[in-house]
Enzyme design. Structure first.
Site, PDB file in Angstrom:
ATOM      1  N   HIS A  23      13.163  52.794  57.523  1.00 13.76           N
ATOM      2  CA  HIS A  23      13.826  51.662  56.831  1.00 13.76           C
ATOM      3  C   HIS A  23      15.290  52.038  56.678  1.00 13.76           C
ATOM      4  O   HIS A  23      15.612  53.071  56.088  1.00 13.76           O
ATOM      5  CB  HIS A  23      13.146  51.405  55.481  1.00 13.76           C
ATOM      6  CG  HIS A  23      11.731  50.946  55.648  1.00 13.76           C
ATOM      7  ND1 HIS A  23      10.654  51.534  55.003  1.00 13.76           N
ATOM      8  CD2 HIS A  23      11.209  49.984  56.446  1.00 13.76           C
ATOM      9  CE1 HIS A  23       9.542  50.939  55.381  1.00 13.76           C
ATOM     10  NE2 HIS A  23       9.850  49.988  56.253  1.00 13.76           N
ATOM     11  N   ARG A  73       5.137  48.629  59.686  1.00 11.24           N
ATOM     12  CA  ARG A  73       3.901  47.839  59.771  1.00 11.24           C
ATOM     13  C   ARG A  73       3.625  47.513  61.255  1.00 11.24           C
ATOM     14  O   ARG A  73       2.709  46.776  61.557  1.00 11.24           O
ATOM     15  CB  ARG A  73       4.031  46.519  59.003  1.00 11.24           C
ATOM     16  CG  ARG A  73       4.471  46.647  57.547  1.00 11.24           C
ATOM     17  CD  ARG A  73       3.388  47.266  56.681  1.00 11.24           C
ATOM     18  NE  ARG A  73       3.736  47.304  55.259  1.00 11.24           N
ATOM     19  CZ  ARG A  73       4.473  48.254  54.703  1.00 11.24           C
ATOM     20  NH1 ARG A  73       4.956  49.267  55.446  1.00 11.24           N
ATOM     21  NH2 ARG A  73       4.745  48.246  53.398  1.00 11.24           N
ATOM     22  N   THR A 168       1.589  52.522  60.149  1.00 12.61           N
ATOM     23  CA  THR A 168       2.900  53.139  59.894  1.00 12.61           C
ATOM     24  C   THR A 168       3.455  53.825  61.148  1.00 12.61           C
ATOM     25  O   THR A 168       2.724  54.114  62.104  1.00 12.61           O
ATOM     26  CB  THR A 168       2.730  54.232  58.810  1.00 12.61           C
ATOM     27  OG1 THR A 168       1.751  55.178  59.305  1.00 12.61           O
ATOM     28  CG2 THR A 168       2.269  53.657  57.492  1.00 12.61           C
ATOM     29  N   SER A 169       4.756  54.097  61.095  1.00 12.26           N
ATOM     30  CA  SER A 169       5.417  54.835  62.195  1.00 12.26           C
ATOM     31  C   SER A 169       4.760  56.207  62.378  1.00 12.26           C
ATOM     32  O   SER A 169       4.488  56.648  63.486  1.00 12.26           O
ATOM     33  CB  SER A 169       6.907  55.037  61.864  1.00 12.26           C
ATOM     34  OG  SER A 169       7.471  53.848  61.415  1.00 12.26           O
ATOM     35  N   GLU A 180       7.764  59.859  49.835  1.00 14.64           N
ATOM     36  CA  GLU A 180       8.307  58.690  49.132  1.00 14.64           C
ATOM     37  C   GLU A 180       8.957  59.190  47.848  1.00 14.64           C
ATOM     38  O   GLU A 180       8.284  59.759  46.996  1.00 14.64           O
ATOM     39  CB  GLU A 180       7.154  57.723  48.813  1.00 14.64           C
ATOM     40  CG  GLU A 180       7.589  56.401  48.243  1.00 14.64           C
ATOM     41  CD  GLU A 180       8.217  55.490  49.285  1.00 14.64           C
ATOM     42  OE1 GLU A 180       7.491  55.046  50.216  1.00 14.64           O
ATOM     43  OE2 GLU A 180       9.413  55.234  49.183  1.00 14.64           O
TER      44      GLU A 180
HETATM   45  C1  KKD Z   1       9.369  51.437  49.809  1.00 14.40           C
HETATM   46  C2  KKD Z   1       8.763  51.784  51.133  1.00 14.40           C
HETATM   47  O1  KKD Z   1       9.354  51.550  52.182  1.00 14.40           O
HETATM   48  N1  KKD Z   1       7.546  52.357  51.148  1.00 14.40           N
HETATM   49  C3  KKD Z   1       6.843  52.632  52.385  1.00 14.40           C
HETATM   50  C4  KKD Z   1       5.530  53.320  52.039  1.00 14.40           C
HETATM   51  C5  KKD Z   1       4.908  54.014  53.263  1.00 14.40           C
HETATM   52  O2  KKD Z   1       5.641  54.698  53.983  1.00 14.40           O
HETATM   53  O3  KKD Z   1       3.685  53.878  53.456  1.00 14.40           O
HETATM   54  C6  KKD Z   1       6.539  51.295  53.122  1.00 14.40           C
HETATM   55  O4  KKD Z   1       6.356  50.292  52.458  1.00 14.40           O
HETATM   56  O5  KKD Z   1       6.496  51.314  54.347  1.00 14.40           O
HETATM   57 ZN    ZN Z   2      10.532  52.846  53.406  1.00 13.58          ZN
END
Ligand code: KKD
Ligand code: ZN
Length: 313
Positions: A23, A73, A168-169, A180
């Site tokens: 992100h 995602r 997730t990545s 986190e």
């Molecule tokens: C605030 C944030 O970006 N949290 C991550 C949590 C994760 O890596 O599973 C997300 O929503 O993808």
């Molecule tokens: Zn994040």
């Protein structure tokens, strides 16, 4: 992984990646990965290739979470196999490229470990995100990190919910580890948060080096917070929020929320109470990035997992 006499055996964890900028506006990971790309001495360990990698360069350049769709995602089987080249959303194309470099997801060729560095605007402190209660390598690593960080707190959020878990990545690796750390506003660097993330990663890499040297880690128990449900903000018929996180809940991540406790406060001052059936432990409270995902906070349940002994195969 093989196991006998209850000791799980894993092959040497040699190929390790450190993702920053999944992100683009979560600045600790972006800054640390850029730092380690210039000078990787700090992340070098014997027998470990630790590769720092900016996962979403376009989003980092714009200092935004994503440009087309949330990269964290995007690693679904459909996306990773979607044909269509350049007319795909940028992050889907990027997910396919990351899967080629560090995966393929689920294959023996995939990287051993991927650390994915995130920041949250919530008051979560230091948190490790675990994707499977059956990953004894990760459980042992997280136990090691927690002990190394003590007396400072480092909690484990486990998201293996059949409906709420997401692709997730880091999931392209055999052992995905989310870091986190918050509270940190989007686009902002806070030195205490930056340093905390750096220290967590140091301990994690130390664990991998010890494991690769043949150290046996005995059975242990690890306290985790299992994701139960996402709670959304109260909204009107047009989908606009009509209340905010109640002052008694704001910044109280990981503290018990009991049935009847204040949860939201409407703009005209009324209190909305939590109607759950039992005590839960909320987290990601009022995370800025989750308004668009209709999530005001998540509820978790405290659980103690048993990690079997592990040793290098
Ligand atoms: C605030 C944030 O970006 N949290 C991550 C949590 C994760 O890596 O599973 C997300 O929503 O993808
Ligand atoms: Zn994040």
């Amino acid at each position: 992984m093989s196991s006998y006499n209850n000791t799980a055996r894993f092959s040497e964890a040699r190929r390790v990646a450190i993702f920053g900028g999944t992100h683009g506006n979560e600045m600790s990971g972006v800054t640390l990965v850029n730092l380690w790309t210039k000078n990787g001495t700090e992340i070098q360990r014997k027998g470990v290739e630790a590769v720092p990698f900016i996962t979403n360069p376009k989003a980092v350049e714009k200092c935004t979470r994503y440009v087309d769709t949330d990269l964290n995602r995007a690693f679904t089987p459909e996306n990773l196999s979607a044909p269509g080249g350049n007319d795909l959303p940028y992050e889907v194309l990027r997910a396919q490229e990351i899967n080629r470099i560090f995966g393929p997801k689920g294959s023996p060729e995939a990287y051993d470990v991927i650390f994915d560095l995130h920041n949250t605007t919530s008051n979560m402190g230091c948190t490790l995100i675990l994707e499977s209660s059956k990953d004894h390598f990760n459980l042992q690593m997280m136990n090691y990190i927690k002990k190394a960080m003590a007396p400072a707190s480092c909690l484990v959020l486990m998201n293996e919910h059949p409906l709420l878990k997401y692709s997730t990545s880091r999931s392209v690796a055999k052992h995905p580890v989310g870091l986190e750390v918050g509270p940190q506003p989007q686009g902002v660097l806070r030195s205490n948060i930056f340093e905390a993330m750096r220290v967590i990663l140091k301990h994690a890499l130390d664990f991998i080096e010890l494991f690769n040297e043949g150290v046996e880690f005995p059975p242990c128990t690890v306290e985790v917070f299992r994701v139960l449900e996402w709670i959304d903000y109260p909204r009107d018929a047009n989908g606009n929020i009509i209340a905010m996180v109640h002052p008694n809940l704001q910044d109280c991540d990981w503290e018990p929320l009991n049935p009847g406790d204040p949860m939201f406060q409407t703009f005209d001052g009324k209190t909305i109470h939590y109607q759950g059936s039992g005590t839960v432990y909320p987290t990601f409270i009022n995370e800025a990035a989750y308004y668009e995902k209709q999530q005001a906070f998540i509820t978790t349940r405290r659980e103690t997992l048993v990690a079997s002994a592990i040793i290098k195969a």
